[in-house]
Design an enzyme around this catalytic site. Structure first.
Site, PDB file in Angstrom:
ATOM      1  N   ARG A   1      17.591   4.456  -2.107  1.00 25.61           N
ATOM      2  CA  ARG A   1      16.795   5.550  -1.578  1.00 25.61           C
ATOM      3  C   ARG A   1      15.766   5.013  -0.575  1.00 25.61           C
ATOM      4  O   ARG A   1      15.908   5.181   0.624  1.00 25.61           O
ATOM      5  CB  ARG A   1      16.100   6.310  -2.737  1.00 25.61           C
ATOM      6  N   ASP A   2      14.790   4.292  -1.050  1.00 26.59           N
ATOM      7  CA  ASP A   2      13.716   3.817  -0.180  1.00 26.59           C
ATOM      8  C   ASP A   2      14.245   2.810   0.840  1.00 26.59           C
ATOM      9  O   ASP A   2      13.764   2.743   1.978  1.00 26.59           O
ATOM     10  CB  ASP A   2      12.607   3.185  -1.031  1.00 26.59           C
TER      11      ASP A   2
ATOM     12  N   HIS B   1       4.913   1.020  -7.614  1.00 25.32           N
ATOM     13  CA  HIS B   1       5.853   0.907  -6.496  1.00 25.32           C
ATOM     14  C   HIS B   1       5.137   0.077  -5.427  1.00 25.32           C
ATOM     15  O   HIS B   1       4.273   0.587  -4.724  1.00 25.32           O
ATOM     16  CB  HIS B   1       6.196   2.322  -5.998  1.00 25.32           C
TER      17      HIS B   1
ATOM     18  N   HIS C   1       5.062  -2.657  -2.142  1.00 22.07           N
ATOM     19  CA  HIS C   1       5.742  -3.232  -0.980  1.00 22.07           C
ATOM     20  C   HIS C   1       5.205  -4.643  -0.761  1.00 22.07           C
ATOM     21  O   HIS C   1       4.085  -4.960  -1.155  1.00 22.07           O
ATOM     22  CB  HIS C   1       5.506  -2.356   0.256  1.00 22.07           C
TER      23      HIS C   1
ATOM     24  N   CYS D   1       8.933  -1.482   6.551  1.00 18.10           N
ATOM     25  CA  CYS D   1       7.720  -0.672   6.491  1.00 18.10           C
ATOM     26  C   CYS D   1       7.720   0.232   7.727  1.00 18.10           C
ATOM     27  O   CYS D   1       7.687  -0.270   8.843  1.00 18.10           O
ATOM     28  CB  CYS D   1       6.492  -1.570   6.479  1.00 18.10           C
TER      29      CYS D   1
ATOM     30  N   ASN E   1       9.922  -2.971   0.570  1.00 19.04           N
ATOM     31  CA  ASN E   1       9.894  -3.054  -0.895  1.00 19.04           C
ATOM     32  C   ASN E   1       9.926  -4.489  -1.431  1.00 19.04           C
ATOM     33  O   ASN E   1      10.560  -5.361  -0.839  1.00 19.04           O
ATOM     34  CB  ASN E   1      11.130  -2.330  -1.456  1.00 19.04           C
TER      35      ASN E   1
END
Lengths: 314, 314
Positions: A12-13, A206, A208, A239, A248
């Site tokens: 997803r991300d 979550h 990064h 990013c 991530n």
């Protein structure tokens, strides 16, 4: 022995940031391979309108496949009530709603105020309560550790929004360092504030790795009692606010940290590393990040579960 | 406010792993630019025989240049008494001797037992005591957190060797994670053991980011009271035991961690990032690592020293 849940969010991300479409079959192969490596929660897709993000045009097919894998918690992002309805219709186990703690970031991202987003979430909760298979509702607070527009984000604001999301019916919260501004000291402060506000509910992280502190932030969060972390295979996902920068935290490296510190992830790290070729084969010109995969496990590495068993037997 | 010393080791540990010779003028430009950015200790070269490592054939010129920079602690590696004599003749401020805590690694590396290496160090101490400008003698213990040949390295052995090096006359010690096997739990254990053995003397850390835990290890060491860290601009220097893998922790990212946690490094991070083009221009096909440089500092970043001054004024 403590257990840690690493939620894979690369599908997803990670994919969200890529222009090229990953074939549905490749996504399913990726999910199957991580499941086989012991990853027990995967955010498999996003119920955004396909017009906005064509990458997730196959959300229904991917979710339906993931739901066939035994023991896997199938998680998906929902931007709004319409997305939630798509997820509810399929019987997704966990729906992830996100709003930004930063007012400016939320307006930029979803064109509404944070208060409107909290109200929107309350409507999703109401819809989920009427569903045949009520999913776990997870509410994420983006930019909890700072924002590229506003800079610092007030901790009291993060705490208050967390409380409002909990009061609105969230089963779990996630504090997200969307732009990679977090550091271990901020992680300790913000998690302490939010946990004081919401008590014993699950509050995940979550992070990064945009500025190199991702794994150090995980370590700080572990010390604060956090046991749920989002991460992405090979660090997939840049990013969006800093072209070329890292996104991530890497699932493999995060699992390695947790296991060395005695937290059982249930993940076979060597098997997880062997999932990376699926990405390499299907995503051209995308850097596969992560240091552990390049170097391999230390010679004397023993998973946390096995060490605990050995100690218990002695 | 605490102060942290980041020693730049890219010119030694970084260049050591590269086949191509970096021109002397480029090395000097690199040293000058880091000095101007506030780095106050640099390991500028290695007094190994040029036949073994032609990269350091210009050690004398580089050291002589570095010694002209005001306030800079000029540090150099010495493999043996002959190397120490070269350093003493030049008036180097700090000489770094290294032996391996792992017996097998030491034999592989320098073809002698660790006991012979400790005895060798004692001869260097004797030579330094007779020198006109007595340098600081720093003894490093490689493979203090594990070894690719032996796997785990016994903590009692690391503690004992640290005690022997201190007794032999070391002014400072450095515990090195040469192969990147260290994790935050091991860092806490080994530093606690060594500090118990040697008391208040400076014990620094030399971490590699081979498996992604480098910055988390720095964080753990800071919590143990460690205030001296080796790091390398752009993470220069691979791991000789895992081709393609990452080596030293990145100076820029390490400085960013320290500053966010309230430790003054004296370094202007943006200025440090601007030193990277010197590497890019002079080292072909060498990856410049480090996440902070790609993303830039957070919008609301304030150096530790400035925050402390603001707080003191309030």
């Amino acid at each position: 022995m403590h257990h840690v849940v690493l939620r894979e969010v690369g599908l997803r991300d990670g994919l969200q940031s890529l222009a090229q479409f990953m074939p549905t079959a490749a996504k399913c192969a990726w999910i199957a391979a991580e499941h086989a490596a012991g990853v027990n929660e995967i955010e498999v897709s996003s119920f955004v309108p396909p017009k906005l993000l064509p990458q997730f045009a196959d959300a229904e097919q991917v979710v339906q496949y993931a739901l066939t894998l035994p023991g896997l918690t199938v998680s998906a992002l929902i931007p709004n009530l319409r997305g939630a309805e798509r997820g509810l219709a399929l019987g997704v186990h966990k729906l992830n709603y996100v709003l930004s703690a930063s007012e400016s970031h939320n307006r930029n991202n979803v064109r509404r105020s944070t208060q409107e987003s909290v109200d929107d979430f309350a409507r999703i909760v109401a819809a989920a309560r009427g569903a045949a298979n009520r999913p776990i509702l997870c509410a994420g607070l983006a930019t909890s550790f700072g924002c590229t527009i506003e800079g610092a984000v007030d901790e009291d604001r993060v705490r208050r929004l967390a409380g409002e999301l909990a009061a609105a019916g969230a089963d779990e919260l996630v504090l997200a360092d969307t732009v990679g501004y977090g550091d271990p000291a901020a992680v300790r402060r913000v998690f302490a504030a939010v946990k004081q506000e919401v008590g014993d509910m699950v509050v995940g992280a979550h992070f990064h790795d945009t500025r190199g502190l991702g794994i150090a932030n995980v370590q700080a969060a572990l010390e604060m009692g956090v046991r749920h972390f989002d991460a992405s295979l090979a660090g997939l996902g840049g990013c969006p606010f800093a072209p070329g920068a890292t996104g991530n935290i890497v699932t493999e490296d995060t699992a390695f940290l947790c296991e060395t510190l005695g937290y059982d992830t249930g993940i076979d790290i060597e098997r997880l590393v062997r999932v990376r070729p699926i990405l390499a084969a299907n995503l051209q010109d995308t850097a596969l990040l992560g240091n552990l995969a390049k170097a391999g496990l230390p010679k004397h590495f023993v998973p946390a579960r096995q060490r605990a068993q050995t100690e218990a037997a002695q």
